[in-house]
Design an enzyme around this catalytic site. Sequence first.
Site, PDB file in Angstrom:
ATOM      1  N   ASP A 299       0.836  -1.204   0.000  1.00  0.00           N
ATOM      2  CA  ASP A 299       0.000   0.000   0.000  1.00  0.00           C
ATOM      3  C   ASP A 299       0.870   1.252   0.000  1.00  0.00           C
ATOM      4  OD1 ASP A 299      -2.056  -1.842   0.313  1.00  0.00           O
ATOM      5  OD2 ASP A 299      -2.276  -1.473   2.461  1.00  0.00           O
ATOM      6  N   ALA A 300       1.924   1.219   0.809  1.00  0.00           N
ATOM      7  CA  ALA A 300       2.823   2.374   0.908  1.00  0.00           C
ATOM      8  C   ALA A 300       3.563   2.596  -0.408  1.00  0.00           C
ATOM      9  CB  ALA A 300       3.821   2.171   2.051  1.00  0.00           C
TER      10      ALA A 300
END
EC number: 2.7.1.20
Length: 345
Positions: A299-300
């Site tokens: 996600d990051a």
Amino acid sequence: MTKFSGSLMGMGNPLLDISAEVPTSILEKYNVQLGNAILAEEQHLPIYKELVDSYNPQYIAGGATQNSIRVAQWIMSANGKPGQSAYMGCVGTDEFGTLLEQCASSDGVKVHYMKDATTPTGTCAVLVKDGERSLIANLAAANNFKPSHLESEEAKAIIESAKLYYIAGFFLTVSVESLKVVAEHALANNKTFCLNLSAPFIIDFFADQVATALEYADYLFCNESEAEAYGKKHGLGSDLKEVALAIAASPKKNPSRPRTVIFTQGPSSTIVACNGTVTEYAVVPLPKEELVDTNGAGDAFVGGFLAGLLAEKDVGECVEAGHWAARFIIQQSGCTLTKACELKL
């Protein structure tokens, strides 16, 4: 209501992560594998109470798309772009829903949740063992997002203002119709639409929905296990570079820009395919003793990449921004933004 005038919009499944270090016996008890993400079935439902009662969990605002938008906003804020992102999804009218809204808002994201008074806010059990993680998502209210929410004045203003849209594959189990509303707007206005395949089960069991969404995707993200699952499902073989090239060349509704496919592989190099060419970008290894938790790494990465795109960086620089963001997050417990962003775009 303040009118949104930012550039990034995400839509997905807002979930409160219930994150805890667990022994192997818990993974075996609930029949889950490390590194995987699944939807909760009947057999998994007791795990949420067990984590709360016995493992002193952390509560962290989660949901794949919301994480990526929070990270992108964190980076953009550090680069003089506050108030640039917005996020939509469905929550309950309960304490967890309030907590999610507070967390995303405190990170600078404009939250426009659909609220369902009849269903609790979704939760995700994050089982951490030796830095690896397994996710069990109980969508609850997140499963009830409806296209009607996109008819609100606030939603229309967000969709109209944004230049870049990001939706993770998990949302394909909820409302393809809503995804198409956003994707069709992007297509009609030559804006950028980004998609993530998110988990092998999405590829295996929601193939029609993936095919529908993929045609809109200008940028397609996934990790190596999802790439392998896609290659297997579609008879593309096991060479991930070939799989990436095949996805990049698959049918696309907006022919004015080529599709870029990005496969992350944890500490191994990131594969990028576009216009018949594959490029690999090495990941700077993190010493094992500095690794806390891989939850939120993918996600990051996407958050960093999206921030790079909005800063009009080239793909290589966007990948490096993604690597930087993922490296930061795996040194935290969960997808938590514990200090000011030091990345300059």
